[in-house]
Design an enzyme around this catalytic site. Structure first.
Site, PDB file in Angstrom:
ATOM      1  N   GLU A 142       0.810  -1.223   0.000  1.00  0.00           N
ATOM      2  CA  GLU A 142       0.000   0.000   0.000  1.00  0.00           C
ATOM      3  C   GLU A 142       0.845   1.276   0.000  1.00  0.00           C
ATOM      4  O   GLU A 142       0.856   2.034   0.982  1.00  0.00           O
ATOM      5  CB  GLU A 142      -0.959   0.021   1.198  1.00  0.00           C
ATOM      6  CG  GLU A 142      -1.997  -1.045   1.124  1.00  0.00           C
ATOM      7  CD  GLU A 142      -3.085  -0.915   2.205  1.00  0.00           C
ATOM      8  OE1 GLU A 142      -4.190  -1.395   1.990  1.00  0.00           O
ATOM      9  OE2 GLU A 142      -2.813  -0.303   3.254  1.00  0.00           O
ATOM     10  N   GLU A 303      -6.478  -7.829  -0.341  1.00  0.00           N
ATOM     11  CA  GLU A 303      -6.968  -7.839   1.037  1.00  0.00           C
ATOM     12  C   GLU A 303      -8.471  -7.569   0.991  1.00  0.00           C
ATOM     13  O   GLU A 303      -8.891  -6.461   0.680  1.00  0.00           O
ATOM     14  CB  GLU A 303      -6.274  -6.759   1.882  1.00  0.00           C
ATOM     15  CG  GLU A 303      -4.767  -6.941   1.970  1.00  0.00           C
ATOM     16  CD  GLU A 303      -4.066  -5.880   2.809  1.00  0.00           C
ATOM     17  OE1 GLU A 303      -4.754  -5.128   3.535  1.00  0.00           O
ATOM     18  OE2 GLU A 303      -2.826  -5.784   2.717  1.00  0.00           O
TER      19      GLU A 303
HETATM   20  C1  GAL Z   1      -4.193  -2.554   5.054  1.00  0.00           C
HETATM   21  C2  GAL Z   1      -2.750  -3.011   5.080  1.00  0.00           C
HETATM   22  C3  GAL Z   1      -2.559  -4.225   5.939  1.00  0.00           C
HETATM   23  C4  GAL Z   1      -3.243  -4.030   7.236  1.00  0.00           C
HETATM   24  C5  GAL Z   1      -4.698  -3.756   7.016  1.00  0.00           C
HETATM   25  C6  GAL Z   1      -5.452  -3.555   8.307  1.00  0.00           C
HETATM   26  O1  GAL Z   1      -4.292  -1.213   4.778  1.00  0.00           O
HETATM   27  O2  GAL Z   1      -2.279  -3.299   3.800  1.00  0.00           O
HETATM   28  O3  GAL Z   1      -1.188  -4.447   6.138  1.00  0.00           O
HETATM   29  O4  GAL Z   1      -2.627  -2.960   7.873  1.00  0.00           O
HETATM   30  O5  GAL Z   1      -4.837  -2.601   6.257  1.00  0.00           O
HETATM   31  O6  GAL Z   1      -5.067  -2.403   8.997  1.00  0.00           O
END
Ligand code: GAL
Ligand code: ZN
Length: 669
Positions: A142, A303
């Site tokens: 990210e 994700e």
């Molecule tokens: C995303 C990130 C993850 C984790 C998740 C929950 O933004 O890529 O590593 O931090 O959020 O906070």
């Protein structure tokens, strides 16, 4: 590989890994992403590498048929790097150097940091290039997230100067383009130019826009630096990065260019004060369409939310059905693979409350069962439309440059590029009309209708491209504040909307920022009735010069003057919407433009029920998604056969309980 999880074996004892792998396999998981924050474990001190633990995890998963995507761990340089080279720590916009203890405590232009990356990423990539279970890479994690306003250190200052010199060639050209004669800001050398640190008054808007472009290009360059290493070491692996939807620090169209495909992190529920507790479904859809638009290709969700989100504060718990619903929505809009974040809720660290599929205790519960069932149902159907896409007759032009220009000068306190654009998107979405989001570099001619919101900055080739699109039969919607500035963010000395004037057939001699002013428009273009509704933020005051009025203002000294216009131009049509519309008039306008453009909705659905279409290799598929927390009933048109959710059919009626989904396939091929 259709479904995966983000997995952190380093957070759990080894003995647990085979249990996890077994549970993953049972749920239908085929891929994991790992290691994107694990630098300290892979290189505990300089030059001493330990991949044995990761090899073992990959092997254990591999035995269950699960492939691995590796993240380069560059968002988390270990403490020994920082102690050795503290100059790597980023400097925020108050000039304060940030400390170790979170993540992304790195300056992306810093040459010493790049050297550490070169050493480590080369060794890591070489180590995994022939591992049979490793299929690809995610660069960093990210980009831009947790970088705040990006880095304003000495190294970034030098890089900014180089970037400016490369763009303007001579300092005279920069002075001219930025108008530095204003307030005695004339520079005689590039290295005199400040970064936008705090000043007694506001900075030059051209400097601010170039800074944002520089910061975006720096991230693209930082990614490219790692992409080059991995392409060289691992020619058979794919490379991707996890984007963040409407995040604004990087021009994602540029970031996408060096990747094989893009990935996106989709979190519908949020845990902080200043965000929606749950994002409205049209916003989620728009984000997915933008992500597909990056390369006009299918993408991965790297994700996908799989439980309550949380850091210090915690989101609501996804209701039964919502994890499935969000998965279906992602796939309907073009995801070929969905990876859930995270496999199991962690027992320590900043993200203790960012829940995974498994609860803290590790015993499968409701969320595991829901995801397992989703994979079971949806997986086999996905095989038919892998690589296929939704097909849209409507395009929305998305521009980071315009967004940044409005961040610098929003005009009205509440004017925002994304929410202005979403006003249009939502009207299409509510009518089940699929939309593509595209950049100015992509092809316009495949769309019957193109909306180009807030085209504030202009450049001759883009104006010409839009003119050609309409001349050849396209229907174009332009909105308020179009044609105001050149690409360097300085005002053009022409009557608005400048070079767009002949195309839209109007002139804008005056305008009105709607500060504590009530203004409305009367939509009178539909013959049967009128609609009057409040508008907000801005009003361009129009003189017709060939165009017709579709709606007029109702108040004040420009009462009865046009607020929405339509102009036939060569073989096409150009609309101009001079204000920010409310939802009702927007609905009227969009349905008018859609009818005149010969565009058909997918089908009719009740409020809150989305119909999305995706092309398969054996016909078309329609996803029906009930985003409502209550049941909904609708009529399925003829010619569609339920492939998922047949149990919800009663005759031709589809009865969906809250958050339920169904998928239909066209009967004729
Ligand atoms: C995303 C990130 C993850 C984790 C998740 C929950 O933004 O890529 O590593 O931090 O959020 O906070
Ligand atoms: Zn820096």
């Amino acid at each position: 590989m259709k479904f995966g999880v983000d997995y952190y074996p380093e957070h759990w004892p080894k003995e647990r890994w085979p249990i996890d792998a077994g549970l993953m396999k049972e749920a239908g998981i085929e891929v994991v992403r790992m290691a994107e924050f694990a630098w300290a474990k892979m290189e505990p001190c300089e030059g001493s590498y330990d991949f044995a633990w990761l090899d073992e995890a990959i092997e254990i998963l591999g035995r269950e048929g699960i492939k691995t995507v590796l993240g380069t761990p560059t968002p988390t340089p270990p403490i020994w790097i920082i102690k050795k080279n503290p100059e790597i720590l980023p400097v925020n916009r108050d000039g304060v150097r940030l400390g170790f203890g979170g993540r992304h405590h790195d300056c992306q232009s810093n040459p010493t940091y790049r050297e550490h990356i070169k050493r480590f990423v080369t060794v890591m990539a070489r180590h995994y290039s022939n591992n049979p279970h490793v299929v690809g890479w995610q660069i960093d994690n990210e980009f831009g997230n947790s970088h705040q306003s990006l880095c304003m250190c000495d190294s970034c200052s030098v890089a900014f100067h180089k970037w400016l010199e490369n763009k303007y060639e001579t300092i005279e050209k920069l002075n001219e383009a930025w108008g530095t004669i204003f307030w005695s800001q004339t520079y005689s050398m590039f290295d005199q130019i400040p970064m936008p640190l705090p000043t007694p008054n506001g900075h030059n808007p051209s400097l601010l826009l170039d800074w944002k472009r520089f910061a975006s290009d720096l991230i693209v360059d930082f990614q490219k630096y790692q992409v080059d290493i991995i392409r060289r070491e691992c020619p058979n692996h794919f490379i991707t990065h996890n984007f963040m939807g409407f995040f604004d620090k990087t021009d994602y169209f540029n970031l996408a260019k060096d990747l094989d495909f893009i990935s996106h992190d989709q979190y519908p529920m949020h845990f902080r004060k200043n965000r929606d507790a749950i994002a409205p479904s049209y916003r989620l859809a728009a984000i997915l369409d933008l992500m597909r638009g990056m390369k006009q290709k299918p993408f991965w969700i790297m994700e996908q939310q799989s439980g309550p989100a949380g850091w210090e504060t915690i989101s609501s718990t996804p209701r039964p059905g919502q994890l499935a619903l969000w998965t279906y929505q992602s796939v309907a809009h073009g995801a070929d693979t969905v990876v859930y974040f995270r496999w199991r809720s962690c027992l320590f660290g900043t993200e203790e409350y960012w829940h995974g599929i498994l609860p803290h205790h590790g015993i499968p519960e409701r969320r595991y069962e829901e995801i397992k069932q989703t994979i079971n149902e949806l997986g086999p159907v996905m095989d038919h439309f892998k690589g296929g896409l939704p097909e849209s007759e409507v395009g929305i032009l998305f521009s980071y440059d315009q967004e940044w220009a409005f961040q610098i000068q929003p005009h009205h306190f509440e004017l925002e590029y994304i929410s202005h654009m979403l006003g249009y998107y939502r009207a299409f979405y509510d009518a089940n009309i699929p939309v593509d989001m595209l950049s100015e570099e992509q092809e316009f001619s495949r769309y019957k209708l193109l909306v180009a919101p807030l085209m504030f900055l202009t450049k001759p080739d883009l104006t010409a491209k839009l003119e050609k699109y309409v001349a050849e039969g396209g229907h174009l919607v332009l909105t308020m504040r179009t044609g105001v500035k050149d690409w360097n963010n300085a005002v053009i000395s022409k009557i608005l909307p400048g070079d767009f004037s002949p195309l839209v057939g109007i002139k804008i001699p005056e305008y009105d920022c709607l500060r504590d002013i009530d203004q409305s428009v009367r939509w009178a273009a539909s013959e049967l009735y009128e609609k009057v509704e409040k508008v907000s933020k801005w009003a361009d005051i129009i003189t017709l010069d060939g165009a017709d009025a579709l709606a007029c203002y109702t108040e004040d000294y420009y009462k009865d003057t046009p607020a929405i216009t339509q102009n036939t131009y060569k073989h096409g049509m150009a609309y101009y919407v001079a204000t920010e519309l409310g939802p009702e008039v927007m609905k009227e306008f969009v349905s008018y433009a859609v009818n005149h453009g010969g565009i058909k909705p997918i089908m009719q659905t009740p409020q809150g029920v989305e119909a999305a279409r995706r092309k398969g290799n054996d016909g078309d598929y329609i996803f029906i998604l009930n985003h409502n927390p209550k049941s909904a009933v609708l009529n399925m048109p003829l010619g569609w056969k339920a492939v998922i959710g047949e149990k919800f059919m009663r005759g031709n009626e589809l009865h969906l309980s809250q958050y339920a989904v169904a998928v239909f396939k066209s009967e004729q091929v």
